[in-house]
Design an enzyme around this catalytic site. Structure first.
Site, PDB file in Angstrom:
ATOM      1  N   ASP A  29       0.199 -28.468  54.119  1.00 10.56           N
ATOM      2  CA  ASP A  29       0.525 -27.292  53.295  1.00 10.56           C
ATOM      3  C   ASP A  29       1.541 -27.703  52.246  1.00 10.56           C
ATOM      4  O   ASP A  29       2.502 -28.422  52.544  1.00 10.56           O
ATOM      5  CB  ASP A  29       1.079 -26.164  54.190  1.00 10.56           C
ATOM      6  CG  ASP A  29       1.106 -24.820  53.465  1.00 10.56           C
ATOM      7  OD1 ASP A  29       1.700 -24.729  52.363  1.00 10.56           O
ATOM      8  OD2 ASP A  29       0.537 -23.857  54.008  1.00 10.56           O
ATOM      9  N   ASN A  85      -3.359 -15.660  59.007  1.00 14.90           N
ATOM     10  CA  ASN A  85      -3.089 -14.399  58.337  1.00 14.90           C
ATOM     11  C   ASN A  85      -4.426 -13.832  57.892  1.00 14.90           C
ATOM     12  O   ASN A  85      -5.163 -14.492  57.164  1.00 14.90           O
ATOM     13  CB  ASN A  85      -2.180 -14.620  57.124  1.00 14.90           C
ATOM     14  CG  ASN A  85      -0.811 -15.144  57.532  1.00 14.90           C
ATOM     15  OD1 ASN A  85      -0.266 -14.749  58.551  1.00 14.90           O
ATOM     16  ND2 ASN A  85      -0.259 -16.047  56.735  1.00 14.90           N
ATOM     17  N   GLY A  91      -0.339 -10.943  55.093  1.00 18.07           N
ATOM     18  CA  GLY A  91       0.252 -12.107  54.437  1.00 18.07           C
ATOM     19  C   GLY A  91      -0.747 -13.133  53.951  1.00 18.07           C
ATOM     20  O   GLY A  91      -0.349 -14.209  53.495  1.00 18.07           O
ATOM     21  N   THR A  93      -2.840 -15.048  51.491  1.00 22.10           N
ATOM     22  CA  THR A  93      -2.776 -15.207  50.032  1.00 22.10           C
ATOM     23  C   THR A  93      -3.953 -16.019  49.503  1.00 22.10           C
ATOM     24  O   THR A  93      -4.312 -15.889  48.337  1.00 22.10           O
ATOM     25  CB  THR A  93      -1.458 -15.899  49.595  1.00 22.10           C
ATOM     26  OG1 THR A  93      -1.372 -17.172  50.223  1.00 22.10           O
ATOM     27  CG2 THR A  93      -0.242 -15.054  49.954  1.00 22.10           C
ATOM     28  N   HIS A  96      -9.784 -17.853  51.899  1.00 17.51           N
ATOM     29  CA  HIS A  96     -10.664 -18.948  52.337  1.00 17.51           C
ATOM     30  C   HIS A  96     -10.080 -19.322  53.699  1.00 17.51           C
ATOM     31  O   HIS A  96      -8.937 -19.796  53.761  1.00 17.51           O
ATOM     32  CB  HIS A  96     -10.586 -20.091  51.322  1.00 17.51           C
ATOM     33  CG  HIS A  96     -11.421 -21.284  51.660  1.00 17.51           C
ATOM     34  ND1 HIS A  96     -11.934 -22.136  50.696  1.00 17.51           N
ATOM     35  CD2 HIS A  96     -11.809 -21.801  52.850  1.00 17.51           C
ATOM     36  CE1 HIS A  96     -12.607 -23.106  51.283  1.00 17.51           C
ATOM     37  NE2 HIS A  96     -12.544 -22.930  52.598  1.00 17.51           N
ATOM     38  N   HIS A  98      -8.338 -20.193  57.050  1.00 14.80           N
ATOM     39  CA  HIS A  98      -7.503 -21.343  57.436  1.00 14.80           C
ATOM     40  C   HIS A  98      -6.545 -20.958  58.544  1.00 14.80           C
ATOM     41  O   HIS A  98      -6.129 -19.808  58.649  1.00 14.80           O
ATOM     42  CB  HIS A  98      -6.718 -21.890  56.231  1.00 14.80           C
ATOM     43  CG  HIS A  98      -5.886 -20.854  55.529  1.00 14.80           C
ATOM     44  ND1 HIS A  98      -6.441 -19.932  54.666  1.00 14.80           N
ATOM     45  CD2 HIS A  98      -4.566 -20.592  55.574  1.00 14.80           C
ATOM     46  CE1 HIS A  98      -5.485 -19.148  54.205  1.00 14.80           C
ATOM     47  NE2 HIS A  98      -4.333 -19.512  54.738  1.00 14.80           N
ATOM     48  N   HIS A 100      -2.779 -22.097  60.078  1.00 14.68           N
ATOM     49  CA  HIS A 100      -1.559 -22.863  59.857  1.00 14.68           C
ATOM     50  C   HIS A 100      -1.174 -23.523  61.179  1.00 14.68           C
ATOM     51  O   HIS A 100      -1.109 -22.846  62.214  1.00 14.68           O
ATOM     52  CB  HIS A 100      -0.392 -21.947  59.469  1.00 14.68           C
ATOM     53  CG  HIS A 100      -0.545 -21.255  58.164  1.00 14.68           C
ATOM     54  ND1 HIS A 100       0.110 -21.666  57.032  1.00 14.68           N
ATOM     55  CD2 HIS A 100      -1.265 -20.150  57.806  1.00 14.68           C
ATOM     56  CE1 HIS A 100      -0.184 -20.840  56.031  1.00 14.68           C
ATOM     57  NE2 HIS A 100      -1.027 -19.912  56.475  1.00 14.68           N
TER      58      HIS A 100
HETATM   59  P1  5GP Z   1      -1.884 -17.773  53.591  1.00 11.25           P
HETATM   60  O1  5GP Z   1      -0.722 -17.089  52.922  1.00 11.25           O
HETATM   61  O2  5GP Z   1      -3.190 -17.409  52.918  1.00 11.25           O
HETATM   62  O3  5GP Z   1      -1.917 -17.619  55.073  1.00 11.25           O
HETATM   63  O4  5GP Z   1      -1.620 -19.330  53.379  1.00 11.25           O
HETATM   64  C1  5GP Z   1      -1.937 -20.005  52.214  1.00 11.25           C
HETATM   65  C2  5GP Z   1      -1.193 -21.313  52.260  1.00 11.25           C
HETATM   66  O5  5GP Z   1      -1.766 -22.171  51.305  1.00 11.25           O
HETATM   67  C3  5GP Z   1       0.307 -21.177  51.911  1.00 11.25           C
HETATM   68  O6  5GP Z   1       1.101 -21.598  53.017  1.00 11.25           O
HETATM   69  C4  5GP Z   1       0.467 -22.070  50.706  1.00 11.25           C
HETATM   70  O7  5GP Z   1       1.667 -22.824  50.716  1.00 11.25           O
HETATM   71  C5  5GP Z   1      -0.753 -22.973  50.783  1.00 11.25           C
HETATM   72  N1  5GP Z   1      -1.207 -23.423  49.482  1.00 11.25           N
HETATM   73  C6  5GP Z   1      -1.437 -22.667  48.386  1.00 11.25           C
HETATM   74  N2  5GP Z   1      -1.846 -23.423  47.348  1.00 11.25           N
HETATM   75  C7  5GP Z   1      -1.897 -24.707  47.819  1.00 11.25           C
HETATM   76  C8  5GP Z   1      -2.248 -25.957  47.207  1.00 11.25           C
HETATM   77  O8  5GP Z   1      -2.612 -26.047  46.038  1.00 11.25           O
HETATM   78  N3  5GP Z   1      -2.172 -27.060  47.998  1.00 11.25           N
HETATM   79  C9  5GP Z   1      -1.778 -26.989  49.302  1.00 11.25           C
HETATM   80  N4  5GP Z   1      -1.736 -28.139  49.982  1.00 11.25           N
HETATM   81  N5  5GP Z   1      -1.432 -25.834  49.900  1.00 11.25           N
HETATM   82  C10 5GP Z   1      -1.488 -24.700  49.162  1.00 11.25           C
END
Ligand code: 5GP
Length: 137
Positions: A29, A85, A91, A93, A96, A98, A100
């Site tokens: 991440d 999330n 939360g 963002t 797609h 995934h 963590h």
């Molecule tokens: P979400 O908020 O959808 O659960 O997590 C999205 C995650 O993707 C965030 O923790 C954010 O730091 C990570 N992320 C967003 N853009 C990029 C990117 O361009 N490269 C990488 N490696 N992680 C990203």
């Protein structure tokens, strides 16, 4: 339009990719919540957990375990949080799917706050129990 994770998959933007197979990829991440924070991502852009086929979800769980085992032997964290999330309100963002993988080195390096309703009445438990059990049968 491609998701940011499809662009990573297609090497259009750089990443620290640590694992790939036909269904799943894993990369660091960009925001390292803790050392080794890794994302387990489907190759296909299913928008969230509920819209992901079971075989892909199962494989994401297996790859999560593989990544945690490697991080454990490399950095000896005290534990992990495996987080998904689902939905903006929760939360999410990047739409797609995934997981963590967040290694934990202390009790307070990451905080997840629950705000439990300690006074939930018994009738509410009974109502939820009956509705949910029957929805699942
Ligand atoms: P979400 O908020 O959808 O659960 O997590 C999205 C995650 O993707 C965030 O923790 C954010 O730091 C990570 N992320 C967003 N853009 C990029 C990117 O361009 N490269 C990488 N490696 N992680 C990203």
């Amino acid at each position: 339009m491609k998701t940011i994770f499809e662009k990573i998959r297609d090497k259009e933007i750089p990443s620290y990719m640590v694992y790939e197979d036909d269904l799943v990829m894993a990369f660091l991440d960009i925001t390292q919540a803790t050392k080794g924070h890794t994302l387990i991502v489907s190759k296909e852009p299913y928008k969230d957990y509920l819209n992901t086929p079971d075989d892909v979800l199962k494989h994401m769980a297996v790859v999560s375990k593989k990544v945690m085992a490697a991080l454990s032997s490399l950095y000896q964290p005290l534990g992990f949080n495996v987080l998904n999330n689902l939905g903006e309100a929760a939360g999410q963002t990047v739409f797609h799917v995934h997981f963590h993988i967040i290694p934990r080195y202390t009790n307070h390096d990451v905080t997840f706050e629950f705000h439990p309703k300690t006074s939930t009445p018994k009738e509410t438990f009974i109502e939820i129990h009956q509705s949910l059990k029957s929805a699942l049968s």
